[in-house]
Each structure stands twice: as C-alpha cells, then as structure tokens.
Design an enzyme around this catalytic site. Sequence first.
Site, short mmCIF file in Angstrom:
data_model
loop_
_atom_site.label_atom_id
_atom_site.label_comp_id
_atom_site.label_asym_id
_atom_site.label_seq_id
_atom_site.Cartn_x
_atom_site.Cartn_y
_atom_site.Cartn_z
N ASP A 676 0.84 -1.20 0.00
CA ASP A 676 0.00 0.00 0.00
C ASP A 676 0.88 1.26 0.00
O ASP A 676 0.67 2.19 -0.78
CB ASP A 676 -0.91 -0.06 1.24
CG ASP A 676 -1.67 1.22 1.45
OD1 ASP A 676 -2.53 1.54 0.61
OD2 ASP A 676 -1.40 1.92 2.45
N LYS A 680 1.48 4.20 -3.04
CA LYS A 680 1.41 5.64 -2.80
C LYS A 680 2.71 6.31 -3.21
O LYS A 680 2.72 7.43 -3.75
CB LYS A 680 1.10 5.91 -1.33
CG LYS A 680 -0.35 5.53 -0.97
CD LYS A 680 -0.57 5.49 0.52
CE LYS A 680 -2.03 5.16 0.83
NZ LYS A 680 -2.23 4.83 2.25
#
Length: 820
Positions: A676, A680
């Site tokens: 994750d 980003k």
Amino acid sequence: MGWNVHKFGGTSLADAECFRRVAAIVAAQTDARQAVVVSAIGGMTDVLLGLVSAASSQADVAPQLAMLKDRYGGIVGELLGDGGVPLMAQMERDLADVESVLTALALVKSASHRSRDLVAGFGELWSARLLTAVLAAEQRRPVVLIDARDVLRVVQSEMGPVVQWEDSRAALAGSLAADFDGIAVITGFIARTPDGLQTTLGRNGSDFSASIFAALLEAAEVNIWTDVEGVMSGDPRRVPEAAVIREMSYNEAMELAYFGAKVIHPQTMTPAVEHSIPIRIRSTFNPAGEGTWITAAPRSTELVKGVSSIEGIALINLEGSGMIGVPGTADRLFGSLREAGISVVLISQGSSEHSICFAVPVESAQRVKDVVARAFAGELAQGQVQNIDVTPDCAILAVVGDGMAGAPGIAGRFFSTLGRAGINVRAIAQGASERNISAVIAAADATRALRAVHASFYLSAKTVSIGLIGPGSVGGVLLDQLAGEAERLAAEFGVDLRVRAIGGSRRMVLADKRIPLANWREQVENSEPMNLDRFVDHVQADHLPHAVLLDCTADQGIAQRYEDWLGRGIHVITPNKKAHSGSLEYYHRLKALTRASGAQFLYETSVGAGLPVVHTLRDLVDTGDEIYTISGIFSGTLAYLFNVYDGSRPFSSIVADAQSKGYTEPDPRDDLSGMDVARKTVILAREAGLDLELEQLSVQSLVPESLGEGSVEDFLNQLPAHDAAMAAQLKVARAAGQVLRYVGELDLRSGAARVHLASFDAGHAFANISLTDNIVQFVTRRYCDNPLIVRGPGAGPDVTAAGVFADLLRLCGRLGGNGG
Ligand code: ASP
Ligand code: MG
C-alpha cells in the site's frame, strides 16, 4: 371593474369533473368581471366534422349522432340532474337541424364550407350553454350566455378571418349592458359573416375568440387555461430539464410557437398584442400556479427563453460558380418557389454567393427540386450551376430570446455546445432581429442537440451528473456529506450536484433527476441488479452538461474502466489507487486521455486520504519548483503500529490487537507487506515527473517470508516467533536515541525509490506524529533548508470522504462553460 378573459379549451371540458373544475376556477376569480370563452367539449368538433364528411359520402350518420347525444346527456345529467332537461331539449332541436343539413349533403354528395361551418359550430353552443347553467346554479353573481354569432363579424379572406371591429363592437354593446357586473360565458370558435351566415375562426379558433373578446372588452388580461403549466423552455418529453417560462414577450411567444411550442397559435394573439393585453397560459390542474405571462415588456432577464426544434425538414443546396455576383439569382430561385406555392422555412447564403441553401418541409422536397431545376435549366445545362443537392432527414434547432439581441457570445455558446456534443451543423441562420438563432442538423441528432443546448442555457454550468460506485464506508459517508451540503452549495456557488446513480457490487439505483439522499441505503437495497455499462450510460446523460464517476472501491476491475470513461469525457474522482499506481503505460494513457477529452482525473485521496498531498505536489511542479526528495509515512496503520511499539509489548501482540480493533486490513499482511505504501510512493513519484513502475521500487516487507501464505489466524499465531528480530531492531534504534518508522522515500534527482523500516532521531518530524497520522515531507529548491511538511490524520472514512468531496468541488471550480 374591468374585464378579465378566461378561455377553456376542449381538454379542459372533457367530462363532468372537468366542468366542475372549470366552474370552481371561474368562481374563484372575483377581482374583475369575467368573460369566459369556451371551446366545444373535447373531441366534439372532430365528431361533427366527421359527420359532415360521412354524410357527403353517404355513410350512415345515425350512430355518431346518437353518440353525441349520449355523451352530452351523460355530462348534463351528472352536473344538473333534472335541471338539465331544457338543455337536452335544445340539443334535440339542434341535432334535428344538423340532421337535415346532413341529409342535404348526402343528396348533393358534397359539403360546402358553409354547411361545414354550420355543423362544426354546434359544439361550442352546447358547452357554453352547459357551463352557463352550471355557473348560474352556483353563483351569486349574474351569469349570461353570449352567442358569439350575435357579436363577432368577420370577413373570410385568403389569410384567414378578418375581424370587423366596428360592427363587432356595436353588436357587443347590444348584447351586453355596459354596467353588467358578473360572468359572461361566450362561445369560442364561431362568428358570423356580414351577410349573416354562420362561420368559424378555423381549427383551434377559440384562442382567437378569447383574444378578440379581450380587445372588444378592453380586458386587463387573457387567461388561456389548458392542461400544461405554461410555455416550457423545451419540449418536456424530450428535454427532461425543461421548465415553465415565467414571462416572455409576444415576439418570443411567436417564435417559440412557430418552433413547435404549441401552446398558443401566433395569429390568435394579434388582437391582444395590438391592445397590449397580457396573455397568461395557465393549467386547470394547478390554478394556483403562476403559469406563463406573455406581455409587451416582460421583466425577466434571461437571454434565452426557449430551445425548440422543427422536424421533417429537407435542406436544399444550390451551388455554382455561375451565381457569383449575378444579381437576381435569389429572386429567380425564390420566385419559382413562390409560384409553386412552396413555403421556405430557412435561408442561408454565404457572402461568396457560390451557393444558396434553404430549408423546406420534407414533403415538398422533390417538388422543390423539380421547380428549381426548371428555373435554372439553362445554367444547369451550361454548368454555371453545378447541382441541386437535397438532404432529407434534417431538423431545425432554434434558440429564442429577445435578450440575445446585442448580447455577444450567445451564438458562440450555442455552436460550441453543439460542437462538444459532436453534432454537425449543416446550415445556420440568424435574423437581424437576433431573436432567434437557427441551425439545421441531422434529424437523428435533434433530441441530443435539444438537451445539450437547453442545458447550456438553462442549467448552471456547474451542474454535474454524479454516479457513485461503492457505497461502502467511504462512499457511504460521502453520500451523507453530499446530502448535507448540496443545498448550500447550490445556493452559494451555483454548484448543482446531482447524485443520479449509486451502485454497489450487487445492486444499483438510478434516478432521472437525482436520488433523494435521505434514505439512499434502502433505495440501493431495493433496487435493480448492478450493471456497470447501464450505470455509466445513465450517468453520462446528454441533457446534463457534465458527468462524473466517483469510484469509492479499491477494485482493480473498476480501475481498468477509467480509460473508457475518460475517453468518453466522463470525469473520474477516486481514492482507489489501482489505476494510477498500476502499469506506467496505463497511467500515461489515462493522462493523455484527460488532455484529449478534457475530462478530469482526480485522486487526491489516494495518498494521505483527505490531506492535501497530491495537489500540493502538483502546485510545486506546476509553479516550476524542483523537487529533490519526497519522503513520508503514508500508511495510517503502520504509523499506528510503530507509534505504539515501544518495547513494552511484543510487536505481534500489537498487530493482533490492532487487527481485532479494525485498525488494519482484515488480513494485516496487506498492510505489513508495504504494498500500500509502495503504491502511494509510486503515485507521488509519477506526480513529480518520475516514470516509476511498482516493480522498480525496493520494498521491505514486514511479513516474514515463511508466513506469506496461510490463513490470517495462522499468521497471527506464528508472528510471535519473529518478535525477537523486531525487538532487536528497536533496541539498536533506541540505543542511538532513535525511533522506528515505516517510510516511503523518493530521490527525484537520482531516481532512487524505496519503502522500508528506518530509524529517525527523536527530534525528526517523522518521530513526532500521533496515532494514525500521515506525514509527507517535500524537499525542493524553494523548500530546501526547511522542508514543506503536510501532516495529519491520513485515514478514516470521514476525512477520506471529505477529500473526495473536495476533489469534486475542485472539479466544479474548473468547469467553466458547458461541457468544459
Ligand atoms: N372546437 C374548435 C376546434 O376543435 C375550436 C377550439 O377548440 O379552439 O377546433
Ligand atoms: Mg490526499
């Protein structure tokens, strides 16, 4: 007291209930003397005219006559009971007259104008007598019946009936006492010629009657009561957003009537116009409604009043170098058409004079072609006129409004709207009055064109059709936020946010105008099965200027659809990272599409939730700053784990605890893997101009290699075996006065990018965050000695939803005119 005229048409007088409604409306008008002009009971004129044709072809008319009597008798009986006997006796006598006329017609096998007019006019007599009786039974005011044949004198001419004003005025004075103070019921449609014969004012002539009586009585207003709320800004069957026009000028009404807004026929207005008497179009079903005021000097300020179209048009183009600079070409062309009795609806000639094009009703197209070919036979033979092109299947689209005169930009808006809707314009005409701009387009495009043009002039340019996919935690909160703020946004900023579709993985709900958001959850539950194609087609409605899809899922499959959506000009706003952190090739394709289609792709919430991370970075880049490094804590979950992990409890128990409280993904490995954070980091890299693939990033996973597979339970059970390694790392850090933080780091100058567990001095910004805070640090040419830091809660439905909402408003801010 002055007079007000009220006219009720056949549909307002269709049955007993209609008569009661009309009587109640008349009873409520007490501010003036009332002249009530009535048409025949709905459909009766047609039946009477049908009788005339039937008789002249010797068909049996008895059943139709009986039907007329039954229908009238039924209504009379219902309204007056035994009191209706005299009315029925009168009707019997009328029907006997009708029968003898019909018998005569059957003998001569043809019907003259006169006999047709005579028979057709009985409908108005019957309805006026009935309404008079109904009103007389209920009213305290005096009620009189005026047979218009005793008053109206008209001469029939080629252009229609011409009123003999002097004679009519004198006759009225004889029929109605000057001091009469009550209700005069007047038959519409019928009149008399100077030689005493009954005549009519033509089909739908009762409007004309009302307007004439208004002039004779010097009335203050003419109310045309009908079954619609007024003149609409567009045909409501084709333009769902059409609204009642509050006020318009006679000229505007005339233009719109021509272009198919069939509420009032232009000629019928003339007497009222000449006396500047306001005409008001009102609905019998909503007497309290304002309706439309048609006056000499309306006070409204809209530039455009209505958008309309005429179908069944053919465009004829006459082209040839031989016409350049030759006087009289147009005269010969239109002269030949006049001789053939063909009415031309639109003309356009470019100043090069190389071609003239004009539009005619499609039925006459072939005849027009023949007539013109004959008129220019010589030129055609010698090649000075090359050809006569006929394009059938056209429509004329028009915007109408007095306010367009002298207002720059209206034509621009009109044509750019058509352009954006992908509609080809074949010919254009705007008269010097500037009250009407017309464009000839393909008939197949007409509805789409009407909607787009209507939207561009009538709706806020910031009207957005919204489809929300994934009404889960973030999506659900967002809908609640929208429900709370929509009204204020509309009032303060003219932003009209219309959630028209909500879809989950199983079900979806679609609404034409907007979904009432108060109970959207139940609506989604009780709706139809999800069908993403239909969902998207619905959101991109051609009567609304902009469409946006809010993807509140984390779904790869949905992210894959952005390409199609952006290509179609649908804006996309999402916290879903999958699309723009996926393959570089897809990312670039999406960016190229946004440039080509003008659609916006906004994803502020995909990094740091509602924190202004993405657009802060974009501002830095756009204003020419040079980004050196970007680093930060991008995962609320990992931030929390390392904030809490101080050595007093094993790392595994903190993970288990966080998992049970819902601070982690259901499978904590989804957080601990670092993927994750990696996504980003990739998003920020690309935003800063670094072409980075996810695979190029070095990612340190916190999931021990042996625990990658297996159930969540197994994972949590076996994680304690790895506590020692983590504790050792913490110990080293603490010995140096440092803390552990899981960070993403980008060096834009070297291109180095990694995601890992690192230690930071206790005084470092990253060491001083609370709970689930995210923090992003930009070191740039301008922010060099002292970096730019964005910090705050970076997860949770409330802030994420608010971030999506902010993106939506950012989008609205960029929506200039229509469709931009
Ligand atoms: N009854 C007549 C017609 O049907 C006149 C009117 O309704 O205005 O044409
Ligand atoms: Mg953000």
